[in-house]
Design a protein around this motif. Structure first.
Motif, PDB file in Angstrom:
ATOM      1  N   LEU A  93       0.698  -1.302   0.050  1.00 35.91           N
ATOM      2  CA  LEU A  93       0.037   0.138   0.051  1.00 35.91           C
ATOM      3  C   LEU A  93       0.952   1.275  -0.120  1.00 35.91           C
ATOM      4  N   GLU A  94       1.929   1.133   0.617  1.00 32.84           N
ATOM      5  CA  GLU A  94       2.982   2.503   0.707  1.00 32.84           C
ATOM      6  C   GLU A  94       3.071   2.891  -0.831  1.00 32.84           C
ATOM      7  N   VAL A  95       3.463   2.159  -1.555  1.00 35.56           N
ATOM      8  CA  VAL A  95       3.802   2.592  -3.057  1.00 35.56           C
ATOM      9  C   VAL A  95       2.715   3.256  -3.783  1.00 35.56           C
ATOM     10  N   ARG A  96       1.399   2.460  -3.440  1.00 37.33           N
ATOM     11  CA  ARG A  96       0.080   3.284  -4.008  1.00 37.33           C
ATOM     12  C   ARG A  96      -0.126   4.449  -3.485  1.00 37.33           C
ATOM     13  N   GLN A  97      -0.032   4.607  -2.112  1.00 37.19           N
ATOM     14  CA  GLN A  97      -0.129   6.067  -1.423  1.00 37.19           C
ATOM     15  C   GLN A  97       0.969   6.853  -2.151  1.00 37.19           C
ATOM     16  N   GLY A  98       2.085   6.592  -2.190  1.00 34.93           N
ATOM     17  CA  GLY A  98       2.980   7.414  -2.790  1.00 34.93           C
ATOM     18  C   GLY A  98       2.832   7.964  -4.345  1.00 34.93           C
ATOM     19  N   LYS A  99       2.400   6.872  -5.337  1.00 35.79           N
ATOM     20  CA  LYS A  99       2.294   7.232  -6.326  1.00 35.79           C
ATOM     21  C   LYS A  99       0.951   8.069  -6.622  1.00 35.79           C
ATOM     22  N   LEU A 100      -0.014   7.767  -5.833  1.00 36.33           N
ATOM     23  CA  LEU A 100      -1.145   8.534  -5.690  1.00 36.33           C
ATOM     24  C   LEU A 100      -1.077   9.964  -5.276  1.00 36.33           C
ATOM     25  N   ILE A 101      -0.237  10.311  -4.292  1.00 32.46           N
ATOM     26  CA  ILE A 101       0.544  11.726  -4.131  1.00 32.46           C
ATOM     27  C   ILE A 101       0.921  12.339  -5.163  1.00 32.46           C
ATOM     28  N   ALA A 102       1.673  11.608  -5.910  1.00 35.45           N
ATOM     29  CA  ALA A 102       2.610  12.162  -7.095  1.00 35.45           C
ATOM     30  C   ALA A 102       1.588  12.371  -8.227  1.00 35.45           C
ATOM     31  N   ASP A 103       0.429  11.616  -8.431  1.00 38.65           N
ATOM     32  CA  ASP A 103      -0.335  11.756  -9.458  1.00 38.65           C
ATOM     33  C   ASP A 103      -1.423  13.303  -9.216  1.00 38.65           C
ATOM     34  N   ALA A 105      -0.296  15.512  -7.375  1.00 42.05           N
ATOM     35  CA  ALA A 105       0.618  16.799  -7.423  1.00 42.05           C
ATOM     36  C   ALA A 105       0.541  17.066  -8.768  1.00 42.05           C
ATOM     37  N   LYS A 106       0.594  16.023  -9.752  1.00 40.36           N
ATOM     38  CA  LYS A 106       0.708  16.391 -10.988  1.00 40.36           C
ATOM     39  C   LYS A 106      -0.801  17.282 -11.493  1.00 40.36           C
ATOM     40  N   GLU A 107      -1.745  16.635 -11.127  1.00 43.41           N
ATOM     41  CA  GLU A 107      -3.045  17.047 -11.554  1.00 43.41           C
ATOM     42  C   GLU A 107      -3.375  18.215 -10.967  1.00 43.41           C
ATOM     43  N   THR A 108      -2.879  18.638  -9.767  1.00 42.45           N
ATOM     44  CA  THR A 108      -3.262  19.952  -9.227  1.00 42.45           C
ATOM     45  C   THR A 108      -2.259  21.130  -9.637  1.00 42.45           C
ATOM     46  N   GLY A 109      -1.141  20.540 -10.266  1.00 44.89           N
ATOM     47  CA  GLY A 109      -0.191  21.760 -10.635  1.00 44.89           C
ATOM     48  C   GLY A 109       0.789  22.201  -9.711  1.00 44.89           C
ATOM     49  N   VAL A 110       1.273  21.348  -8.795  1.00 44.97           N
ATOM     50  CA  VAL A 110       2.043  21.653  -7.706  1.00 44.97           C
ATOM     51  C   VAL A 110       3.254  21.851  -8.539  1.00 44.97           C
ATOM     52  N   GLU A 111       4.291  22.958  -7.846  1.00 45.32           N
ATOM     53  CA  GLU A 111       5.237  23.466  -8.622  1.00 45.32           C
ATOM     54  C   GLU A 111       6.242  22.845  -8.226  1.00 45.32           C
ATOM     55  N   TRP A 112       6.508  22.233  -6.794  1.00 49.19           N
ATOM     56  CA  TRP A 112       7.676  21.685  -6.463  1.00 49.19           C
ATOM     57  C   TRP A 112       7.260  20.516  -5.498  1.00 49.19           C
ATOM     58  N   LEU A 113       7.880  19.439  -5.446  1.00 46.34           N
ATOM     59  CA  LEU A 113       7.610  18.361  -4.628  1.00 46.34           C
ATOM     60  C   LEU A 113       8.699  17.791  -3.854  1.00 46.34           C
ATOM     61  N   PHE A 114       8.613  17.715  -2.632  1.00 47.53           N
ATOM     62  CA  PHE A 114       9.737  16.895  -1.918  1.00 47.53           C
ATOM     63  C   PHE A 114       9.113  15.843  -1.483  1.00 47.53           C
ATOM     64  N   TRP A 115      10.005  14.759  -1.979  1.00 44.40           N
ATOM     65  CA  TRP A 115       9.474  12.920  -1.664  1.00 44.40           C
ATOM     66  C   TRP A 115      10.665  12.551  -0.646  1.00 44.40           C
ATOM     67  N   SER A 116      10.145  12.094   0.519  1.00 49.90           N
ATOM     68  CA  SER A 116      11.161  11.473   1.386  1.00 49.90           C
ATOM     69  C   SER A 116      11.398   9.797   0.829  1.00 49.90           C
ATOM     70  N   SER A 117      12.412   9.727   0.534  1.00 52.12           N
ATOM     71  CA  SER A 117      12.412   8.786  -0.484  1.00 52.12           C
ATOM     72  C   SER A 117      13.739   7.982   0.407  1.00 52.12           C
ATOM     73  N   LEU A 118      14.228   6.865  -0.218  1.00 49.77           N
ATOM     74  CA  LEU A 118      15.230   5.949   0.387  1.00 49.77           C
ATOM     75  C   LEU A 118      15.992   5.128  -0.568  1.00 49.77           C
ATOM     76  N   GLU A 142       9.960   7.449  -6.070  1.00 49.83           N
ATOM     77  CA  GLU A 142      10.825   8.481  -6.492  1.00 49.83           C
ATOM     78  C   GLU A 142      10.855   8.313  -8.155  1.00 49.83           C
ATOM     79  N   HIS A 143      11.083   7.046  -8.641  1.00 55.26           N
ATOM     80  CA  HIS A 143      11.221   6.758  -9.994  1.00 55.26           C
ATOM     81  C   HIS A 143      10.183   7.263 -10.844  1.00 55.26           C
ATOM     82  N   TYR A 144       8.840   7.101 -10.060  1.00 56.28           N
ATOM     83  CA  TYR A 144       7.553   7.441 -10.605  1.00 56.28           C
ATOM     84  C   TYR A 144       7.402   8.942 -10.814  1.00 56.28           C
ATOM     85  N   ILE A 145       7.859   9.679  -9.708  1.00 62.58           N
ATOM     86  CA  ILE A 145       7.771  11.075  -9.691  1.00 62.58           C
ATOM     87  C   ILE A 145       8.676  11.749 -10.732  1.00 62.58           C
ATOM     88  N   ARG A 146       9.915  10.925 -10.779  1.00 60.13           N
ATOM     89  CA  ARG A 146      10.871  11.405 -11.887  1.00 60.13           C
ATOM     90  C   ARG A 146      10.179  11.104 -13.583  1.00 60.13           C
TER      91      ARG A 146
END
Ligand SMILES: NC(=O)c1ccc[n+]([C@@H]2O[C@H](COP(=O)([O-])OP(=O)(O)OC[C@H]3O[C@@H](n4cnc5c(N)ncnc54)[C@H](OP(=O)(O)O)[C@@H]3O)[C@@H](O)[C@H]2O)c1
Length: 308
Positions: A93-103, A105-118, A142-146
């Motif tokens: 579920l963590e990956v799905r949550q992370g990808k949803l956050i990214a999606d 962010a893209k949909e709402t036009g966020v200008e900059w995203l900080f992602w806590s990666s490892l 992280e790869h998905y956001i890139r």
């Protein structure tokens, strides 16, 4: 309405997000909107008292995240693998949550995203360690956001100094000394240490001062890299209790059911690859440059056990 940039913070009531919220509020340069499942919690109320707006949003719910990101210029996001719903329920579920956050962010036009990666422990160990989901999952996001092309900075948070009281609780011997049982590391294994509740926020605030320079970068958050043996010595010095590391192997780990699972065992084995692996975050001098007052393990212990 204020013209200050709006920063939406996922995980705003936890170690990392709360640090970010407090640091950004303290600059006076940003509006802060925290996401939480419970706007009535004590932490949520304290953030409201400090000037934040708190909104109810569950990371499994697209529409709630969208409402929370609406109008945000910047997002800081961390997911919590150790939430009972994930570690005790569905570890994917963590990956799905992370990808949803990214999606969103893209949909709402966020200008900059900080992602806590490892780090990607599977790739970094040439496929030897395949079960450290809480590292690899964050790296997949992280790869998905890139891939989505969202302007972003990736924050790599070190080993929490508090882990010696949570994940690796000390064992007291009959003579009053204590041992910290850790699987498959020795006292000579180095580890980058961090106090996330103090130090994630100042690093994010410093990056935002000149964010273009940090586009696409993996930025470490760790005050210093010392060995487990050195950490045990510092605990001894400040607590007044002789403390050593006890290396657990495949046999002795059976006495520690909380550590005896693939996730924990392979994570500890990964520490022998350097925790940040070969990622650019391995140069932790970057953290010190961004945040010269970053916490050392001595400072952490002085506060925890009282000044020596
Ligand atoms: N321990 C370490 O050494 C270490 C090192 C590096 C990275 N990490 C990573 O750090 C992460 C945890 O970060 P943390 O320590 O800052 O968290 P934390 O203090 O445990 O707090 C968890 C945060 O996540 C939020 N949250 C969890 N599930 C949510 C959901 N479904 N919807 C909305 N919000 C949710 C919680 O919000 P509410 O409860 O208010 O809803 C809370 O703000 C873990 O994934 C871990 O892998 C740990």
């Amino acid at each position: 309405m204020s013209s200050k940039p709006l920063v939406a913070i996922v995980g705003s009531t936890g170690n990392q997000g709360l640090s970010v919220a407090k640091s950004l509020l303290a600059t006076g340069k940003y509006r802060v909107r925290g996401l939480t499942r419970n706007v009535d919690s004590a932490t949520s109320k304290s953030l409201i008292a400090q000037g934040a707006e708190m909104v109810k949003a569950n990371l499994n719910n697209h529409d709630e995240i969208k409402r929370a990101f609406q109008g945000a210029n910047i997002v800081f996001a961390v997911t919590n693998f150790w939430d009972p719903e994930i570690v005790g329920g569905d570890p994917t579920l963590e990956v799905r949550q992370g990808k949803l956050i990214a999606d969103v962010a893209k949909e709402t036009g966020v200008e900059w995203l900080f992602w806590s990666s490892l780090a990607d422990t599977n790739a970094g160990s040439n496929g030897t360690l395949k079960h450290v989901l809480h590292f690899d999952g964050k790296n997949q996001v992280e790869h998905y956001i890139r891939k989505l092309g969202i302007p972003a900075t990736f924050i790599y948070v070190g080993f929490y100094m508090t882990n010696f009281d949570s994940f690796f609780p000390k064992v007291t011997n009959p003579d009053g000394s204590q041992e910290i049982p850790i699987p498959f590391v020795t006292e000579n294994t180095p580890i980058p240490l961090v106090d996330p509740s103090k130090d994630v926020g100042p690093i994010v605030a410093a990056i935002l001062e000149d964010r273009e320079q940090w586009r696409g970068k993996a930025v470490p958050v760790a005050g210093e890299r010392i060995t487990f043996g050195e950490a045990a010595k510092i605990i001894s010095e400040y607590s007044g209790v002789r403390t050593t590391i006890r290396t657990l192997d495949a046999e002795t780990i059976k006495d520690f059911p909380g550590l005896n699972n693939e996730e924990m065992i392979e994570m500890c084995k990964w520490f022998n690859y350097g925790y940040f692996g070969q990622t650019e975050a391995r140069d932790i001098s970057v953290a010190k440059k961004l945040h010269p007052g970053i916490t050392t393990f001595r400072q952490f212990c002085a506060e925890k056990y009282g000044m020596k």
